[in-house]
Design a protein around this motif. Sequence first.
Motif, short mmCIF file in Angstrom:
data_model
loop_
_atom_site.label_atom_id
_atom_site.label_comp_id
_atom_site.label_asym_id
_atom_site.label_seq_id
_atom_site.Cartn_x
_atom_site.Cartn_y
_atom_site.Cartn_z
N GLY A 241 0.31 -3.28 -13.65
CA GLY A 241 -0.57 -4.44 -13.67
C GLY A 241 -1.84 -4.31 -12.87
N GLU A 242 -2.04 -3.21 -12.15
CA GLU A 242 -3.24 -3.06 -11.32
C GLU A 242 -4.32 -2.29 -12.06
OE1 GLU A 242 -2.79 -1.89 -7.34
OE2 GLU A 242 -1.08 -3.21 -6.93
N HIS A 243 -5.57 -2.53 -11.64
CA HIS A 243 -6.73 -1.90 -12.25
C HIS A 243 -7.36 -0.94 -11.26
CE1 HIS A 243 -7.34 -5.64 -15.08
NE2 HIS A 243 -6.11 -5.16 -15.10
N ARG A 244 -7.79 0.21 -11.77
CA ARG A 244 -8.43 1.22 -10.94
C ARG A 244 -9.69 1.73 -11.64
NH1 ARG A 244 -5.13 -0.36 -7.81
NH2 ARG A 244 -3.56 0.84 -6.63
N HIS A 245 -10.64 2.18 -10.83
CA HIS A 245 -11.79 2.90 -11.36
C HIS A 245 -12.35 3.79 -10.27
CE1 HIS A 245 -15.00 -0.38 -10.14
NE2 HIS A 245 -14.42 0.16 -9.10
#
Length: 842
Positions: free
Chosen positions: A338-342
């Motif tokens: 469920g987490e977002h990374r960039h």
Amino acid sequence: MVEKSADILMPGPDEPVIAGHAGIIPAATETERELAGILADVVQAEHVPPDSHFFDDLGANSLVMAQFCARVRKRPDLPTVSMKDIYRNPTLRGLAEALAVNTPPPVDTPVPAAPTTPADTTPAPARTAPSTVRYVLCGTAQLLIFLGYSFVVGLTTARAYEWIGSASGFVDIYLRSLAFGTGGFILVCLFPVAAKWILVGRWKPGEFPVWSAAYLRFWIVKVLLHANPMILFTGNPVYVMYLRALGARIGKNVTILSHSVPVCTDLLTIGADTVIRKDTFFQCYRAHAGHIQTGRVDIGRDVFVGEKSVIDIDTSMGDGSQLGHASALYRGQHVPAGEHRHGSPAQPTPVEHIRVEPTRCGTLRRAVFGVTSLLQLFLLYLPFTVGGIYILFAEVPALQGRLDAGTTLSTVPEFLTDTLALSAVVFFGGVVVGPALLFTVPRLLSLAVKPDRVYPLYGFHYAMHRAVAGLTNLKFFPWLFGDSSYIVFYLRRLGYDLSRVEQTGSNFGTEVQHETPFLVSVGSGTMVADGLSLLNAEYSSTSFKVSRTSIGAHNFLGNNIAFPAGARTGDNCLLATKVMIPLDGELREGVGLLGSPCFEIPRSVERDTRFDHLRTGDSLRRSLTAKNRYNLRSMALFLLLRWVLAAVLTGLGLACVDLYGTLGHVVIAGYLALTLAVTAGYYILVERVITSFRPLSPRLCSIYDPYFWWHERLWKVPDKWLELFNGTPFKSLVWRLMGVRIGRRVYDDGCYITERTLAVIGDDSTLNAGSKIQCHSQEDGTFKSDHITLGSGCTLGVGAHVHYGVTLGDGAVLAPDSFLMKGEEVPAKAEWGGNPAAPTAK
């Protein structure tokens, strides 16, 4: 350059705080004084004020500050300084304070050990020393395998021609072409699957040296997969089924748009309803320090992976997680569910990267689309292609009867006439007819897809969208018109909205791609380097839509940039090489952006304005006219050189056809191998002749300097054929013949070098797929080039980008998807990573 000033004094070590008209100035710390001394030496000033801005007040630039960072890193008594530190703290006082906060505790202070990943705890196998004998034996085996494969293909092709030639009537020709085309396609697709299971079985995590027997088996499988026509089915459910046949564990409703084929497929797991965008690497292997390392890539359900991203081995993404565009997961990284990374390496972000609403797209729809695609291929494209080639040989006077046994060899005048006529008709006919089709057919197909309207995947609208993208991204014409004034007219006719063009003669480079050209807007006065990818289509696991992508006015875009719809950049921005374009926050205007994730830097510096007088008024008009004339000659030379090669290969083909009746199938097999050797030798000779067999020298000049126009001509020499040598000793041989000073036993899995004679690569170095050694930059009309030196045993990670003026010490490692900025000096055995690259914690 900063002028020396005697009235600028730094406080001494024992001096008190000084009060002045500007207020209270705190006493300088020891770190601040040491940094001031180093910087004064670099910028050749007697003193440097503690609160002077590096770029605005001192007139420094990124190259100067990279030299400053390198000198600081050589001092063991000072904290390490990176370019990111410089840009975030652009004064000596701010930099010293930031370094004091970030400095680690003294050595005698206990520091808790960092948690290790499973990959870190796995004992590494004993490494074998590089062997020249093994290197030569592997190359010999690869050559023999290629010749054997060429012979089988040639034999099969000749037998098929004879069988089709015995047909009676058009229907019989069609049916036999259908049978051969379908059977051949299925055989070519199944052969890599069989080779993988026979030679390797199931891939397992591990490590083996390059040039070994294990590597040879790996190389065979990799080459067969990369040469597989199934790669044309990316973005199609058929491609997902093919990866499953190779051992990958892939769930339902997965969409893969990337042409980067995973090789160690048993180590790949992708959960249901996941989307992987194009130009993304997830190979399940990497080359490191002369070894191939294989590892797992675990991607969960409902995951999104953005464009131009890299997923290293031993990484995982939890269900519902996202990885943004131009981002990377380094070995051992995990994205929680469920987490977002960039960013490179990836870090948390609140940005939502799935920007299209889901819709209904069930299993039946996917199955029908896949079956329909195969039927189109089998019933239409393949039989008409195979049958058309037969009809070409049967009806064209230059080819009639040449394959018949007992036919008299053609005379020299007849042979030359047939060669020149046939090659000219085919080549120049394509040059004339190609644009006419590109400017009309895609425009008609695009009427079926409305902007900002959500469509389900794998239907009529999706097929039309993919057809438009495929047709309008042909590389030949941007290569022909790029780096000249004429690329503007080509892109505008293709569908780009370029506003009021401020012609520079280099508005766009030779490499630009898009999802649809009809939804691209570029502001007036903007310049774009190579490698721009315009992301004007959004995808989910069930739907897609096309939206307008807008680049502001008076921007400069560096190399290798993914520019998405909804980008938060406006006018007058400098977007650095490999920058991650922001999708959130305030609209950026009048600034520069660097890094992934990006941060602000100065829009321009003093050094870059020295040629401004050439960009206005009568001076610009005269320079532009002269550049246009020179570029026209370069374009004509480009076409001439391409046609000459086409004529040479046509002549070889006709000679083989003449000899077919006497020597039989062996001449067809020999032609396939000879084509590769002739193409390589021809373009190597062309490039060396253009450079007069002399190495390039570092330059700093305007784009209106005749030297730069000549340099642009070098970029037009075709070099995509280099990819055929990836992973073999012949790649190093080719680089050496092209002028690269390259050492022994270098492993090159797909690196690209822009200026060959400015690059130095040491013995036993390892260059990964998608890496780039770029010995130049072109910012806002200023061209700069310099040497790049890689010491012995260096490793460039997958997708790593090295800028000009850089030195890597022996055994240095640059992590995947990193951007090593100009002027950096990487110490021996150091490990650097990130964008921009900096020393990594061990």
